[in-house]
Motif scaffolding. Structure first.
Motif, PDB file in Angstrom:
ATOM      1  N   UNK A   1      -1.979 -14.152   6.065  1.00 31.46           N
ATOM      2  CA  UNK A   1      -2.463 -13.807   4.864  1.00 31.46           C
ATOM      3  C   UNK A   1      -1.534 -12.963   3.625  1.00 31.46           C
ATOM      4  N   UNK A   2      -0.411 -12.201   4.462  1.00 33.27           N
ATOM      5  CA  UNK A   2       0.739 -11.669   3.672  1.00 33.27           C
ATOM      6  C   UNK A   2       1.525 -12.656   2.826  1.00 33.27           C
ATOM      7  N   UNK A   3       1.849 -13.627   3.552  1.00 32.06           N
ATOM      8  CA  UNK A   3       2.355 -14.803   3.254  1.00 32.06           C
ATOM      9  C   UNK A   3       1.998 -15.539   1.879  1.00 32.06           C
ATOM     10  N   UNK A   4       0.635 -15.793   2.072  1.00 28.41           N
ATOM     11  CA  UNK A   4      -0.295 -16.506   1.092  1.00 28.41           C
ATOM     12  C   UNK A   4      -0.293 -15.521   0.007  1.00 28.41           C
ATOM     13  N   UNK A   5      -0.537 -14.524   0.034  1.00 24.94           N
ATOM     14  CA  UNK A   5      -0.661 -13.202  -1.075  1.00 24.94           C
ATOM     15  C   UNK A   5       0.557 -13.398  -1.702  1.00 24.94           C
TER      16      UNK A   5
ATOM     17  N   UNK B   1       0.766 -16.419  -4.016  1.00 19.92           N
ATOM     18  CA  UNK B   1      -0.020 -16.250  -4.965  1.00 19.92           C
ATOM     19  C   UNK B   1       0.367 -15.199  -6.166  1.00 19.92           C
ATOM     20  N   UNK B   2       1.429 -14.427  -5.698  1.00 17.58           N
ATOM     21  CA  UNK B   2       1.713 -13.179  -6.557  1.00 17.58           C
ATOM     22  C   UNK B   2       0.996 -11.979  -6.558  1.00 17.58           C
ATOM     23  N   UNK B   3       0.058 -11.851  -5.688  1.00 19.37           N
ATOM     24  CA  UNK B   3      -0.849 -10.745  -5.586  1.00 19.37           C
ATOM     25  C   UNK B   3      -0.060  -9.552  -4.464  1.00 19.37           C
ATOM     26  N   UNK B   4       1.063  -8.939  -5.017  1.00 18.16           N
ATOM     27  CA  UNK B   4       1.867  -8.087  -4.435  1.00 18.16           C
ATOM     28  C   UNK B   4       1.046  -7.077  -3.374  1.00 18.16           C
TER      29      UNK B   4
ATOM     30  N   UNK C   1       9.904   0.984 -10.540  1.00 16.81           N
ATOM     31  CA  UNK C   1       9.574  -0.273 -10.570  1.00 16.81           C
ATOM     32  C   UNK C   1       7.857  -0.467  -9.810  1.00 16.81           C
ATOM     33  N   UNK C   2       7.433  -1.045 -10.514  1.00 17.67           N
ATOM     34  CA  UNK C   2       5.674  -1.219 -10.179  1.00 17.67           C
ATOM     35  C   UNK C   2       5.491  -1.549  -8.780  1.00 17.67           C
TER      36      UNK C   2
END
Length: 591
Positions: A156-160, A163-166, A201-202
């Motif tokens: 899941x982490x790799x997919x997020x 997708x840019x959902x940090x 940094x965000x």
């Protein structure tokens, strides 16, 4: 008969392998009609082979033969319960812009998870293969709900991340590491691609909040470890120390991590914090060797910060340490540091030499005696007793051949010969060191070899080089003002010499040590302007960038200079650091 059977099997297997290779080559090279013939032949002999099915379906799709691919997949799903084939069928409909039938088949594949959550791995991977990331996420989530012992948070982490959902990516990695301590370092490496040295940094802020929440809800020390790691990436070593203290006080085990942090703070030019951490080590360890090393580091930092008014108390501290712990192998670093202090700070060279010669009489081996002899040699160079210094350096070379310290000793032989004005012998030693396994020694050797070689070509008498070598020796003897003054005579009397650029660089470095940054800046600017095609221009650019970044608080000017190295001096030894610092000033994430 049995041998004949084995022979036939091997022959058939080899034939299959050859046909497989041919089919893959056809597909890879875009010869899809030929690939289709080969894959049909392979699949017809084994209709349950999933790899051949997939390859045949993809070949049909490349030829836009969607109905043929559909027929294959429908027949296969009627024979075998294999959910990825449903995804392939759905994707085949998608290629025909039939989203209704595509989604029907995706849902059929997902429905299989209700009965068999363990299918999630192959279903999720297939969705990912076809870039159906939302469906892959749904797969992994459903499986973990149906069977909580499953952990697909890494996927899941790799997919997020893709997708840019940090935030979701960070959370998934954290959730994965909750029950997989062995992956902590791997996860830190993944995080490092998304965070910056800039604590504002965000992404840094998001990760910090997630870890802090974990510490509050799950008081496991691995979260303190991860937060400490984040603070170190941000160069916020004070906060990292707070976390390391918390870890140590809970475990009361090794102080290795705390000691490593102290060394980082020191190398990153935060001496006050380094002293605080080393003092914590001294106060909390029961291990004599660790305590001695901590006190050695404390004294080293205090000596570097000292004014002449502090020398008396520092001398007393060294004496007290040696009285407490004795003059043996455990206190070797302290003995060498004390001799260095006597010679280079108190100008008591005779006492320092006598002290070190006594240390050599304590029956220590060659490895332990080498650093003592190295310091002895340095003090003798300080005294300009070059021949005696050469004896000690040469002893190290001969007793510890091919070691790093042996290479360092050879370099000191070359440097001492250079100080003496024996440039020919110095060059002969430097040629050997060019291939040194120690990169630092190799770089120093190359720099000195170029200095001697370039000036030998320009000036057969090497008059300017002799003056420069004397100024270099004065700098080694900590006579910075005299060295700067002598370098000025070169700039005045040898205006056309090749040595001018080197003189400007050396003088600028000494001016920096005396905190005369504006004067140093002028020298670097002159090198950049007048010697833009010379070998020292990247040294000057990088040094000037560092002054603007760290001393004059002009980050934009520093950024422009780092950028100059990146785009105009890609072969520079400063390239990697310049790129890193340029990106940090620009606010990029750091890898």
């Amino acid at each position: 008969m049995r041998l004949l059977y084995i022979f036939c099997f091997l022959f058939c297997f080899n034939a299959f392998s050859q046909d497989d290779i041919v089919a893959r080559e056809y597909f890879k090279n875009g010869k899809f009609e030929k690939a289709l013939i080969s894959y049909k032949k392979l699949y017809s002999k084994n209709i349950k082979n999933r790899r051949y099915l997939t390859a045949l379906v993809k070949t049909h799709q490349q030829l836009e033969q969607y109905k043929e691919a559909e027929a294959l997949l429908l027949k296969y799903t009627s024979l075998v319960n294999y959910p990825p084939a449903l995804i392939q069928l759905g994707y085949n409909y998608k290629l025909q812009n039939d989203s209704i039938n595509a989604n029907i088949n995706y849902q059929k594949a997902l429905h299989e998870l209700e009965l068999k959550p363990n299918y999630a791995g192959m279903i999720g991977r297939t969705f990912e293969e076809y870039s159906l990331l939302d469906q892959a996420i749904e797969t992994y989530k459903k499986a973990m709900v149906a069977k909580p012992e499953l952990n697909f948070n890494m996927q899941l982490a790799r997919i997020y991340g893709e997708q840019g959902d940090i935030e979701k990516m960070f959370n998934s990695y954290i959730n994965f590491s909750e029950i997989n301590d062995a992956y902590i370092n791997l996860i830190k490496r993944e995080f490092s691609s998304f965070i910056s040295e800039n604590k504002e940094n965000e992404n840094n802020t998001i990760l910090r909040k997630i870890i802090l929440k974990k510490i509050q809800t799950d008081p496991d020390l691995k979260w303190n470890d991860m937060l400490s790691w984040l603070f170190i990436q941000q160069k916020d070593y004070k906060k990292a120390f707070t976390q390391e203290k918390a870890i140590y006080k809970r475990e009361m085990e090794s102080l290795d991590r705390v000691e490593e942090l102290a060394n980082i703070a020191y190398t990153q030019k935060q001496p006050e914090l380094a002293k605080e951490i080393f003092q914590f080590i001294v106060d909390n360890t029961q291990d004599i060797d660790i305590k001695i090393n901590g006190q050695y580091n404390l004294l080293k930092i205090e000596t570097e910060q000292a004014t002449k008014d502090d020398y008396k108390s520092i001398n007393e501290s060294y004496v007290k340490l040696l009285e407490t712990y004795g003059k043996d192998g455990r206190t070797l670093n302290i003995q060498i540091a004390y001799a260095h202090f006597l010679a280079f700070y108190l100008n008591k060279t005779t006492e320092a030499i006598s002290f070190l010669k006594d240390s050599l009489k304590s029956g220590i081996d060659n490895y332990s005696s080498a650093p003592i002899k190295m310091e002895l040699g340095d003090i003798l160079v300080l005294e300009e007793k070059f021949n005696e210094a050469l004896i000690y350096y040469t002893q190290i070379q001969r007793s510890l051949k091919n070691s790093t310290i042996s290479q360092e000793a050879r370099f000191k032989v070359a440097k001492t010969s250079y100080y003496k004005g024996d440039f020919k012998w110095a060059e002969s030693q430097l040629k050997i060191l060019k291939a040194s396994t120690s990169q630092l020694t190799a770089n120093d050797a190359l720099d000195l070899k170029l200095l001697i070689g370039d000036n030998k070509t320009e000036d057969s008498l090497q008059t300017a080089l002799k003056v420069y070598a004397k100024a270099d020796l004065l700098a080694f003897q900590n006579k910075k003002e005299e060295s700067i003054s002598l370098l000025n005579t070169i700039l005045k009397d040898y205006k056309t010499e090749v040595i001018v650029a080197q003189t400007l660089l050396k003088q600028a470095q000494l001016l920096e040590e005396k905190a005369q940054f504006d004067n140093a800046k002028e020298n670097y600017e002159r090198i950049i302007l007048d010697f833009k095609d010379g070998i020292l221009v990247d040294d000057a650019i990088y040094a000037l960038a560092e002054i603007y970044a760290n001393k004059l608080n002009q980050p934009e000017k520093a950024k422009a200079l780092y950028e100059s190295i990146i785009f105009e001096h890609a072969d520079s030894i400063y390239f990697v650091e310049s790129r890193k610092k340029y990106r940090a000033l620009r606010g990029d994430a750091i890898n």
